[in-house]
Design a protein around this motif. Structure first.
Motif, mmCIF file in Angstrom:
data_model
loop_
_atom_site.group_PDB
_atom_site.id
_atom_site.type_symbol
_atom_site.label_atom_id
_atom_site.label_comp_id
_atom_site.label_asym_id
_atom_site.label_seq_id
_atom_site.Cartn_x
_atom_site.Cartn_y
_atom_site.Cartn_z
ATOM 1 N N THR A 145 -100.586 107.949 -11.777
ATOM 2 C CA THR A 145 -99.164 107.362 -12.612
ATOM 3 C C THR A 145 -98.410 107.127 -12.735
ATOM 4 O O THR A 145 -97.781 107.369 -10.803
ATOM 5 C CB THR A 145 -99.512 108.411 -14.271
ATOM 6 O OG1 THR A 145 -98.902 109.317 -13.426
ATOM 7 C CG2 THR A 145 -101.378 108.788 -14.163
ATOM 8 N N LYS A 146 -97.260 106.941 -13.373
ATOM 9 C CA LYS A 146 -96.200 106.449 -13.285
ATOM 10 C C LYS A 146 -95.880 107.124 -13.309
ATOM 11 O O LYS A 146 -94.009 107.797 -11.790
ATOM 12 C CB LYS A 146 -95.054 105.774 -14.195
ATOM 13 C CG LYS A 146 -94.290 104.856 -14.227
ATOM 14 C CD LYS A 146 -93.696 104.159 -15.710
ATOM 15 C CE LYS A 146 -94.165 102.642 -15.065
ATOM 16 N NZ LYS A 146 -94.160 101.095 -16.196
ATOM 17 N N ARG B 280 -103.779 103.413 -7.823
ATOM 18 C CA ARG B 280 -102.316 103.237 -8.483
ATOM 19 C C ARG B 280 -102.561 101.754 -8.889
ATOM 20 O O ARG B 280 -102.411 101.035 -8.201
ATOM 21 C CB ARG B 280 -101.278 103.179 -7.559
ATOM 22 C CG ARG B 280 -99.088 103.404 -8.094
ATOM 23 C CD ARG B 280 -98.576 103.390 -7.857
ATOM 24 N NE ARG B 280 -98.460 102.288 -6.561
ATOM 25 C CZ ARG B 280 -97.557 101.703 -6.185
ATOM 26 N NH1 ARG B 280 -96.773 102.508 -5.868
ATOM 27 N NH2 ARG B 280 -97.533 100.386 -5.468
ATOM 28 N N ASP C 212 -97.793 100.746 -12.781
ATOM 29 C CA ASP C 212 -97.595 102.525 -12.686
ATOM 30 C C ASP C 212 -96.582 102.352 -11.713
ATOM 31 O O ASP C 212 -96.776 103.509 -11.149
ATOM 32 C CB ASP C 212 -98.088 103.144 -12.633
ATOM 33 C CG ASP C 212 -99.061 102.695 -14.144
ATOM 34 O OD1 ASP C 212 -98.770 102.540 -15.116
ATOM 35 O OD2 ASP C 212 -100.623 102.934 -13.903
ATOM 36 N N ARG D 96 -106.195 109.064 -10.243
ATOM 37 C CA ARG D 96 -106.062 107.967 -10.964
ATOM 38 C C ARG D 96 -104.305 108.184 -10.514
ATOM 39 O O ARG D 96 -102.993 109.184 -11.004
ATOM 40 C CB ARG D 96 -105.489 107.808 -12.425
ATOM 41 C CG ARG D 96 -105.031 107.206 -12.762
ATOM 42 C CD ARG D 96 -105.656 106.114 -14.110
ATOM 43 N NE ARG D 96 -105.774 106.750 -15.540
ATOM 44 C CZ ARG D 96 -105.010 107.705 -16.122
ATOM 45 N NH1 ARG D 96 -103.799 107.159 -15.980
ATOM 46 N NH2 ARG D 96 -105.252 108.389 -16.918
#
Length: 383
Positions: A361-362, A325, A329, A359
């Motif tokens: 993400t936001k 992260r 984000d 990954r």
């Protein structure tokens, strides 16, 4: 329920510290010199009681907590029969009894402790009496002097819980086919002694060699068609074995009693966390992954923080991958990511699966799954 007696004196004598240091070396750097039935040595047995028993007692709580999640309410039976193989001075017996005491459970617990060292069994009986305050008729203990391999060839039980704690790595220690023999031993124990709805808990040291050996036993059991209930959220071959430098283990913070802290100061050792590897094996087809549902992962590393990002290794259906992260984000949805700890089970929605990593993400929703909100600092149940 009473407490086991405080075994070490308020200021640990030098001889005890020397024995603790000697046993620590034999269990780690000098494993090739570890003698069979080493707790026959009075000094090593005293060192184990004073320094190694308290953390080993607490470790059993972790797999028991995860068994509480099984939909069949396995640990709510009115009567539970527990077999502790290679019990030493009854370490797992004391830990299991403490676990049920803390839950306020009223079950009758029938313990059988098996060890080849008679002095260990005498200590187990004494500690068991003192832990119950001499008046707990809901818990009973039977001791059996025997080697594990001999017990595994008998019929008996059936037992609801079978524990092998810090034992498997000491069997067939110097034999080249030790993995095959240990796997056969575990299968035999489960076939002959484990109840149809029972659970076999194996706890091993967190050393690279012992943890990898346990994972190899795990893979052999899975290859044979059996299923691992926990800690794994994947039933294929263990991804930690792909790289010969990797292994998988727990590392939970622990608040040691004063006697252990004094021995740390005297020896230069450090027992401020519970380091171990474990497996829960069952005869049914349910696993912790079924209980937790899709999109869940086990945290299998410490937090890895570097400039502009935070990372953890997560293990799940896609294998073991680094989850990243970026700081830019960070969001309320994924805010729990920064509070994860090794051993946590976490559900992630909106995770991006890339070729070699995950990954965050936001928009990713990160939700740790812990139905037993815990104090992150585990305290010793001993004074």
């Amino acid at each position: 329920m009473g407490r086991p007696r405080k075994i070490a004196s308020p200021s640990a004598p030098a001889s005890l510290a020397d024995d603790v240091a000697r046993l620590s070396r034999l269990l780690t750097r000098e494993r090739d010199d570890l003698p069979p039935a080493y707790l026959r040595d009075q000094g090593l047995r005293r060192a184990y009681l004073a320094y190694f028993l308290p953390p080993n007692l607490a470790k059993i709580h972790v797999p028991l907590r995860e068994l509480c999640l099984h939909p069949a309410d396995l640990l709510k039976k009115d009567r539970l029969k527990v077999l502790d193989l290679g019990s030493g001075p009854g370490t797992s017996v004391l830990g299991i009894r403490e676990f049920f005491r803390l839950r306020g459970s009223g079950q009758h617990l029938e313990f059988t402790a098996v060890d080849q060292v008679g002095e260990n069994l005498k200590e187990a009986e004494a500690l068991f009496r003192e832990a119950g305050g001499g008046a707990d008729d809901r818990a009973t203990l039977t001791t059996v002097r025997s080697g594990i391999k001999a017990i595994a060839d008998r019929s008996g039980g059936p037992f609801d819980i079978i524990v092998l704690s810090n034992v498997l790595n000491e069997i067939f220690l110097r034999e080249t086919d030790r993995i095959r023999k240990r796997t056969e031993l575990v299968r035999n124990i489960m076939a002959r002694l484990l109840a149809t709805n029972g659970s076999c808990i194996i706890i091993e040291p967190a050393l690279q060699e012992t943890s990898r050996d346990l994972l190899m036993v795990r893979d052999a059991i899975v290859d044979g068609g059996s299923q691992v209930y926990a800690p794994c959220l994947v039933q294929g071959r263990c991804p930690a074995l792909v790289n010969p430098r990797d292994w998988c283990h727990e590392d939970r913070h622990w608040d040691p009693p004063g006697a252990v802290r004094e021995l740390d100061e005297a020896t230069g050792l450090r027992k401020d966390s519970l380091k171990f590897s474990y497996l829960i094996l069952r005869k049914d087809s349910r696993s912790l992954a079924d209980v937790c549902g899709p999109g869940c992962y086990r945290v299998v590393s410490e937090p890895l923080a570097s400039k502009g990002k935070l990372e953890f290794y997560l293990c799940g259906q896609e294998g073991r991958r680094l989850a990243t992260r970026l700081d830019k984000d960070a969001s309320p949805a994924n805010g729990a990511f920064e509070r994860l700890q090794r051993g946590d089970v976490v559900r992630v929605e909106g995770l991006v699966v890339e070729e070699r990593r995950f990954r965050i993400t936001k928009e990713s929703l990160v939700k740790p799954l812990d139905p037993f909100p815990r104090d992150r600092t585990q305290r010793s149940p001993l004074p």
